[in-house]
Design a protein around this motif. Structure first.
Motif, PDB file in Angstrom:
ATOM      1  N   ARG A  90       9.364 -11.718   0.419  1.00 52.39           N
ATOM      2  CA  ARG A  90       8.868 -10.291  -0.388  1.00 52.39           C
ATOM      3  C   ARG A  90       8.594  -9.221   0.576  1.00 52.39           C
ATOM      4  O   ARG A  90       9.044  -8.085   0.629  1.00 52.39           O
ATOM      5  CB  ARG A  90       7.876 -10.563  -1.553  1.00 52.39           C
ATOM      6  N   LEU A 143       8.842  -9.024   3.985  1.00 46.68           N
ATOM      7  CA  LEU A 143       9.975  -8.778   4.812  1.00 46.68           C
ATOM      8  C   LEU A 143      11.132  -7.988   4.299  1.00 46.68           C
ATOM      9  O   LEU A 143      11.708  -7.298   4.843  1.00 46.68           O
ATOM     10  CB  LEU A 143      10.641 -10.378   5.369  1.00 46.68           C
ATOM     11  N   ALA A 144      11.326  -8.317   2.794  1.00 48.93           N
ATOM     12  CA  ALA A 144      12.147  -7.438   2.313  1.00 48.93           C
ATOM     13  C   ALA A 144      12.017  -6.024   2.431  1.00 48.93           C
ATOM     14  O   ALA A 144      12.854  -5.134   2.620  1.00 48.93           O
ATOM     15  CB  ALA A 144      12.221  -7.666   0.953  1.00 48.93           C
ATOM     16  N   TRP A 145      10.752  -5.513   2.646  1.00 47.24           N
ATOM     17  CA  TRP A 145      10.415  -4.194   2.828  1.00 47.24           C
ATOM     18  C   TRP A 145      11.065  -3.803   4.124  1.00 47.24           C
ATOM     19  O   TRP A 145      11.280  -2.399   3.963  1.00 47.24           O
ATOM     20  CB  TRP A 145       8.801  -3.960   2.477  1.00 47.24           C
ATOM     21  N   GLN A 146      11.052  -4.343   5.070  1.00 44.77           N
ATOM     22  CA  GLN A 146      11.910  -4.061   6.376  1.00 44.77           C
ATOM     23  C   GLN A 146      13.144  -3.705   5.889  1.00 44.77           C
ATOM     24  O   GLN A 146      13.577  -2.454   6.513  1.00 44.77           O
ATOM     25  CB  GLN A 146      11.819  -5.125   7.369  1.00 44.77           C
ATOM     26  N   THR A 147      13.726  -4.536   5.252  1.00 42.62           N
ATOM     27  CA  THR A 147      15.150  -4.093   4.859  1.00 42.62           C
ATOM     28  C   THR A 147      15.086  -2.643   4.148  1.00 42.62           C
ATOM     29  O   THR A 147      16.119  -1.891   4.391  1.00 42.62           O
ATOM     30  CB  THR A 147      15.886  -4.977   3.998  1.00 42.62           C
ATOM     31  N   LEU A 148      14.062  -2.779   3.396  1.00 45.30           N
ATOM     32  CA  LEU A 148      14.317  -1.433   2.435  1.00 45.30           C
ATOM     33  C   LEU A 148      13.870   0.035   3.396  1.00 45.30           C
ATOM     34  O   LEU A 148      14.434   1.081   2.904  1.00 45.30           O
ATOM     35  CB  LEU A 148      13.276  -1.590   1.325  1.00 45.30           C
ATOM     36  N   GLU A 163      14.083   0.330   6.657  1.00 47.67           N
ATOM     37  CA  GLU A 163      14.706   0.652   7.932  1.00 47.67           C
ATOM     38  C   GLU A 163      15.414   1.884   8.113  1.00 47.67           C
ATOM     39  O   GLU A 163      15.669   2.658   6.936  1.00 47.67           O
ATOM     40  CB  GLU A 163      15.794  -0.336   8.164  1.00 47.67           C
ATOM     41  N   LEU A 181       1.501   0.152   2.598  1.00 42.59           N
ATOM     42  CA  LEU A 181       2.584  -0.360   1.781  1.00 42.59           C
ATOM     43  C   LEU A 181       2.702  -1.639   1.331  1.00 42.59           C
ATOM     44  O   LEU A 181       2.748  -2.267   0.346  1.00 42.59           O
ATOM     45  CB  LEU A 181       3.892   0.275   2.231  1.00 42.59           C
ATOM     46  N   PHE A 187       8.902  -0.905  -7.942  1.00 41.77           N
ATOM     47  CA  PHE A 187       8.094  -1.164  -6.950  1.00 41.77           C
ATOM     48  C   PHE A 187       7.968  -2.733  -6.791  1.00 41.77           C
ATOM     49  O   PHE A 187       7.985  -3.139  -5.583  1.00 41.77           O
ATOM     50  CB  PHE A 187       6.905  -0.529  -6.951  1.00 41.77           C
ATOM     51  N   PRO A 211      11.811  -5.433  -3.775  1.00 41.65           N
ATOM     52  CA  PRO A 211      12.099  -6.424  -2.703  1.00 41.65           C
ATOM     53  C   PRO A 211      12.744  -7.666  -3.265  1.00 41.65           C
ATOM     54  O   PRO A 211      13.401  -8.207  -2.444  1.00 41.65           O
ATOM     55  CB  PRO A 211      10.553  -6.654  -2.246  1.00 41.65           C
ATOM     56  N   ILE A 212      12.376  -8.057  -4.327  1.00 42.41           N
ATOM     57  CA  ILE A 212      13.052  -9.448  -5.189  1.00 42.41           C
ATOM     58  C   ILE A 212      14.442  -9.022  -5.096  1.00 42.41           C
ATOM     59  O   ILE A 212      15.335 -10.129  -4.769  1.00 42.41           O
ATOM     60  CB  ILE A 212      12.181  -9.757  -6.354  1.00 42.41           C
ATOM     61  N   THR A 243      16.275  -7.095  -3.262  1.00 45.02           N
ATOM     62  CA  THR A 243      16.768  -6.953  -2.170  1.00 45.02           C
ATOM     63  C   THR A 243      17.056  -8.462  -1.641  1.00 45.02           C
ATOM     64  O   THR A 243      18.453  -8.590  -0.964  1.00 45.02           O
ATOM     65  CB  THR A 243      15.873  -6.301  -1.258  1.00 45.02           C
ATOM     66  N   LEU A 244      16.247  -9.237  -1.665  1.00 48.88           N
ATOM     67  CA  LEU A 244      16.293 -10.549  -1.166  1.00 48.88           C
ATOM     68  C   LEU A 244      17.677 -11.177  -2.075  1.00 48.88           C
ATOM     69  O   LEU A 244      18.376 -11.963  -1.182  1.00 48.88           O
ATOM     70  CB  LEU A 244      15.052 -11.395  -1.494  1.00 48.88           C
ATOM     71  N   LEU A 247      20.862  -9.974  -0.619  1.00 47.50           N
ATOM     72  CA  LEU A 247      20.955 -10.271   0.904  1.00 47.50           C
ATOM     73  C   LEU A 247      21.485 -11.778   0.740  1.00 47.50           C
ATOM     74  O   LEU A 247      22.264 -12.069   1.576  1.00 47.50           O
ATOM     75  CB  LEU A 247      19.579 -10.313   1.571  1.00 47.50           C
ATOM     76  N   ARG A 263      20.252  -8.735   8.401  1.00 47.10           N
ATOM     77  CA  ARG A 263      19.851  -8.104   7.003  1.00 47.10           C
ATOM     78  C   ARG A 263      19.967  -6.700   7.032  1.00 47.10           C
ATOM     79  O   ARG A 263      19.834  -6.104   5.951  1.00 47.10           O
ATOM     80  CB  ARG A 263      18.509  -8.812   6.578  1.00 47.10           C
ATOM     81  N   ALA A 264      20.374  -5.896   8.302  1.00 48.87           N
ATOM     82  CA  ALA A 264      20.452  -4.731   8.250  1.00 48.87           C
ATOM     83  C   ALA A 264      21.734  -4.349   7.639  1.00 48.87           C
ATOM     84  O   ALA A 264      21.811  -2.959   7.326  1.00 48.87           O
ATOM     85  CB  ALA A 264      20.297  -4.214   9.749  1.00 48.87           C
ATOM     86  N   TYR A 298      17.454 -16.952   1.931  1.00 47.83           N
ATOM     87  CA  TYR A 298      17.458 -16.010   0.855  1.00 47.83           C
ATOM     88  C   TYR A 298      18.112 -16.678  -0.272  1.00 47.83           C
ATOM     89  O   TYR A 298      17.592 -16.421  -1.654  1.00 47.83           O
ATOM     90  CB  TYR A 298      18.331 -14.841   1.320  1.00 47.83           C
TER      91      TYR A 298
END
Lengths: 272, 357, 260
Positions: free
Chosen positions: A107, A109-114, A116, A144, C16, C20-21, C23-24, C27, C35-36, C230
């Motif tokens: 979770r 790490l996902a912020w990295q993706t968000l 970047e 954050l 918020f 992230p969830i 996003t995963l 992915l 993942r970029a 993931y």
């Protein structure tokens, strides 16, 4: 029957002595001795060295900011939720616990993706013709991450404390002439103090001591006190120094525990 | 009667599609002790909340001293409420609780101190200024809740079952206290309760409510002695409610036997209900009675005996200081002015009747 | 207007929390290994997951530890609550104070204190030490869920059962236990969740060569997370979500206040 019931406490008493109290004593033993086993305060005073002091200062600063942001975000949310009079208290708790079923590291790490440079958030910002944000690998990203991970621990105690306030107490204040602002500052806020204290300690302690969020979102350059202690144990294998620095951390934790004990005698601000 | 102070005009209110108040009209006078009496769910608390400003009626208006206050928030209304479970501010001491309303009105320190002293004296709790609410008994907390409300000099005090959580002895004591306070303060009390004894003891006017309708408005004496329908008769005190036929003015046939009564204007051979209070049923030797029967139950109640007498196919409830053992043959007599005639409810399954005032 | 504002605020917070969830999950369907970049939609990570023994072993370890530790913690914790209920107030306060230590203490301190304990006792680091640690931090969650229920119990109910001729143990299981069940259940769920999500304490108390999902992810961070991870996380999350929806939709709503 009563005397037999007393024996029922034996397993847990034994467990808590062996796995809670003795381990804490071990930290004090290691923290107050050197490699030869002789008594020393060096491991504790080591906090004053430039590198360690800087890590501690940064940890305190970032965790205070995160706690404040969590509080400011969570209080209105908890008030809205408490006023919704959802018959199912459990449902509210559930939505905040549910994210924990996605691994904490992933979770974060996902912020990295968000975050970047060409990540999701910046793409949206570009689309809206807004300036991009580049906070990855900076202390802002760590804040954050802290807010993201620990927000539920602020919301739940606040929600609990606020939903326990008797509606008639608020009605009584209105009846006696208080407007919304008066009612909030004189009645609602003071009555939610147990929840506030509990929320603050539930956020501040893990934020102060984290080493994961900083290593995942802060790059490798930013060291928090948690990272220093982690390295002493897992890389330098200097358990004495690591324990000494942990004792310093525990001073903050103990202050926190005292605050919770004083302000929340009834456990009103508990999370569940 | 003194000046009209509050007027509830055609108030209706429903929650989740459930009608709680249906076109309610009620007038409250200055300096009156009005009690809203009825079983739970009858709409009495909702009426009080509408008066206090904690609920807004779906239709209708609340007129206070000639002014429409229907949409005025509670903090701007010249009334104060004493809540059911006191609702004291547990994080403030007694003095701070009482001073709450006055501080908001920015009264001077001296004025507030005077008021606290006066209020604590009025509720007989002098010297409690620095105690915390949690350290007080239920009865004491109740008194503080009253003190906290009255220091604001409301023109009307609303009380929502304030004695409900107290034990019997304390409740009776507080009834006298409340009457004394009301007389000392000279203001209007609107009191909500489901306890008929409380209502009879304290009120100038009782408003009996059921299922969102007002059943009867009147003095305690008139409510008790001249209930207008079966619901009121049944709810207030014990009573014998018997189906009967009004043969003509001042003559009613009860269980096939003719009784003289004093009511007129019900028409000829009209089905009615009659109410006879148990203490108004006289037991006499069989030959002297209008009806003859046998005592079937006997209980000693302290001030009197409670008996059930089987007569004319009806089990009569009788209160008497004279003992008649079970199995004794007795005669029943009722004085004409103790027979109360009521119209039958308009429909069988709905005991509640809307009454226009 | 005010209501719309409130709803908007709640929506923002949930965005918020759940972004992230989401996003995963996205992915896990990304054909590109980094993942970029979005490389198109694929199911291949889900297929490869089945053949990735490393991840499956870590998953097995994680589930085993979570299940065992939460069951054992639930048993010990519930028994402790029954015992504490009959204790003098002072003893109980001390016990509750100790119970609160792992809750309020920093995970890193709990982790290293346990690590030092295991070293001193000469225990071999591995599944055993992880299990002991997880039980330790799980017990407080159970106690804090069961204890409030315990306090709400009407002691006369137990006495009534005795009065009606039930032996103490029968009386407990027939009349007291059912009242505690919601608390026990929520304590168990809480413990299971915490165990599953734990990284820090496991990090300090696991030995070399043994991994849970958390520690495996942490070691993978530097070289890049395998997309299979993931996929696995998405499966777990969706499974739990469906399970919870089913439980919540179940007609049995008499216990409106069941926590968690």
């Amino acid at each position: 029957m009563i005397s037999r019931r007393k024996w029922l406490s034996a397993p847990y008493t034994l467990w808590s002595v062996v796995f809670i109290l003795i381990p804490l004593c071990m930290i004090f033993y290691y923290g107050l001795t050197d490699k030869t086993g002789a008594f020393t305060l060096e491991n504790i005073t080591a906090i004053a060295t430039a590198e360690h002091a800087k890590a501690l200062r940064l940890s305190i600063l970032l965790s205070l900011i995160s706690t404040l942001i969590c509080f400011l975000l969570a209080y209105p949310l908890a008030m809205i939720l408490a006023n919704m009079k959802v018959s199912q208290h459990s449902f509210i708790i559930l939505i905040f616990i549910l994210p924990m079923w996605m691994n904490f590291l992933l979770r974060t790490l996902a912020w990295q993706t968000l975050l970047e440079k060409s990540g999701v958030i910046n793409s949206i910002l570009t689309f809206l013709h807004l300036p991009n944000i580049n906070i990855i690998n900076t202390p802002y990203a760590i804040i954050l991450g802290m807010v993201y991970n620990f927000l539920p621990f602020m919301v739940l105690p606040l929600y609990n404390a606020l939903s326990k306030i008797d509606e008639n107490v608020i009605n009584a204040a209105r009846d006696l002439g208080a407007d919304n602002i008066h009612t909030f500052f004189r009645i609602i806020l003071p009555l939610s103090v147990p929840g506030i204290i509990s929320g603050i300690s539930m956020v501040f302690v893990p934020a102060l001591t984290t080493f994961v969020i900083s290593s995942l979102l802060g790059g490798s350059k930013i060291l928090l006190i948690g990272n220093v202690i982690d390295q002493e144990f897992t890389q330098a294998s200097n358990w004495h120094l690591g324990s000494g620095l942990s004792i310093v951390l525990m001073i903050f934790i103990i202050l926190n525990m005292i605050a919770s004990a004083v302000f929340d005698k009834e456990g009103e601000g508990s999370m569940l | 009667m003194s000046k009209e102070l509050i007027h509830l005009n055609n108030i209706s209110k429903s929650f989740d599609g459930q009608m709680v108040l249906d076109e309610l009209n009620l007038t409250i006078h200055e300096n009156e002790f009005v009690t809203l009496l009825g079983p739970s769910g009858c709409g009495k608390t909702t009426t009080l909340r509408i008066l206090g400003g904690f609920a807004t009626p779906d239709t209708g208006s609340v007129i206070f001293d000639g002014q429409d206050i229907t949409n005025l928030p509670p903090n701007l209304r010249p009334l104060n409420t004493v809540f059911q479970k006191y609702a004291l501010f547990t994080h403030m001491n007694i003095a701070e609780n009482i001073a709450f309303g006055l501080k908001i009105k920015k009264k001077s320190k001296d004025y507030i101190a005077d008021k606290i002293r006066y209020a604590l004296k009025l509720v007989n709790l002098e010297g409690y200024e620095n105690r915390m609410p949690d350290s007080l008994s239920g009865g004491q907390q109740q008194r503080i809740a009253i003190a906290r409300a009255i220091v604001n000099e409301p023109r009307v005090l609303l009380l929502d079952e304030p004695l409900g959580a107290l034990d019997l002895k304390l409740r009776q004591e507080m009834q006298y206290e409340l009457i004394r306070m009301k007389n000392e303060l000279g203001i209007t009390f609107v009191y909500v309760t489901h306890d008929q004894e409380e209502a009879l003891t304290m009120s100038d006017t009782i408003v009996v409510m059921n299922q969102g309708y007002i059943q009867q408005i009147g003095s305690p004496e008139s409510i008790y002695n001249e209930p207008e329908n079966a619901f009121v008769a049944d709810f207030i005190g014990d009573s014998n409610i018997i189906s009967a036929t009004m043969i003509e003015d001042k003559l009613v046939s009860i269980l096939g036997t003719r009784f003289a009564c004093v009511d007129t204007g019900f028409g000829h051979n009209k089905p009615v209900d009659v109410v006879i209070r148990p203490e108004d049923v006289e037991l006499v030797p069989p030959e002297e009675g209008i009806l003859q029967g046998v005592v079937s139950h006997l209980i000693f109640k302290g001030v009197h005996y409670e008996m059930e007498v089987m007569a004319g196919g009806f089990e009569w409830l009788v209160h008497s200081t004279a003992l008649h053992p079970v199995g004794e043959k007795v005669g029943i007599r009722v004085d004409p002015y103790n027979i109360q005639i009521m119209n039958k409810p308009e429909s069988e399954d709905e005991e509640a009747v809307a009454i226009d005032i | 207007m005010r209501n719309a504002l409130k709803k908007f605020y709640i929506a923002l917070i949930f965005l918020f929390l759940y972004a992230p969830i989401a996003t995963l999950m996205v992915l896990s369907f990304n054909a590109s290994k980094t993942r970029a970049k979005w490389g198109g939609f694929t199911f291949k990570w889900y297929v490869q997951l089945v053949h990735n023994d490393d991840i499956l072993r870590a998953l097995g370890n994680t589930l085993l530890i979570a299940l065992l530790s939460s069951v054992i913690a639930t048993v010990i914790g519930t028994i402790a609550c029954i015992a504490m209920n009959t204790m003098k107030k002072r003893t109980r306060t001390i016990m509750m104070g100790i119970t609160n230590i792992p809750m309020l203490n920093a995970d890193i301190v709990t982790g290293i204190s346990l690590m030092l304990l295991f070293i001193s006792f000469g225990l071999r680091f591995g599944m055993g030490t992880i299990l002991l640690s997880h039980i330790t931090f799980n017990i407080p969650y159970v106690i804090l869920s069961v204890m409030p229920r315990m306090k709400q119990l009407n002691p006369s109910v137990y006495e009534a059962a005795l009065d009606l001729g039930a032996p103490p143990v029968t009386a407990f299981f027939k009349v007291v236990f059912p009242d505690l069940t919601p608390g026990i259940l929520s304590g168990f769920l809480m413990a299971f969740t915490m165990s599953l999500d734990d990284f820090i304490i496991t990090h300090f108390t696991k030995g070399a060569g043994v991994d849970t999902l958390s520690t495996k992810i942490y070691t993978e961070v530097r070289k890049g997370i395998k997309p299979e991870m993931y996929a696995l996380s998405t499966i777990i999350f969706v499974a739990v979500l469906v399970l919870l929806l089913l439980v919540n939709a179940a007609p049995d709503k008499k216990e409106g206040k069941t926590r968690v």
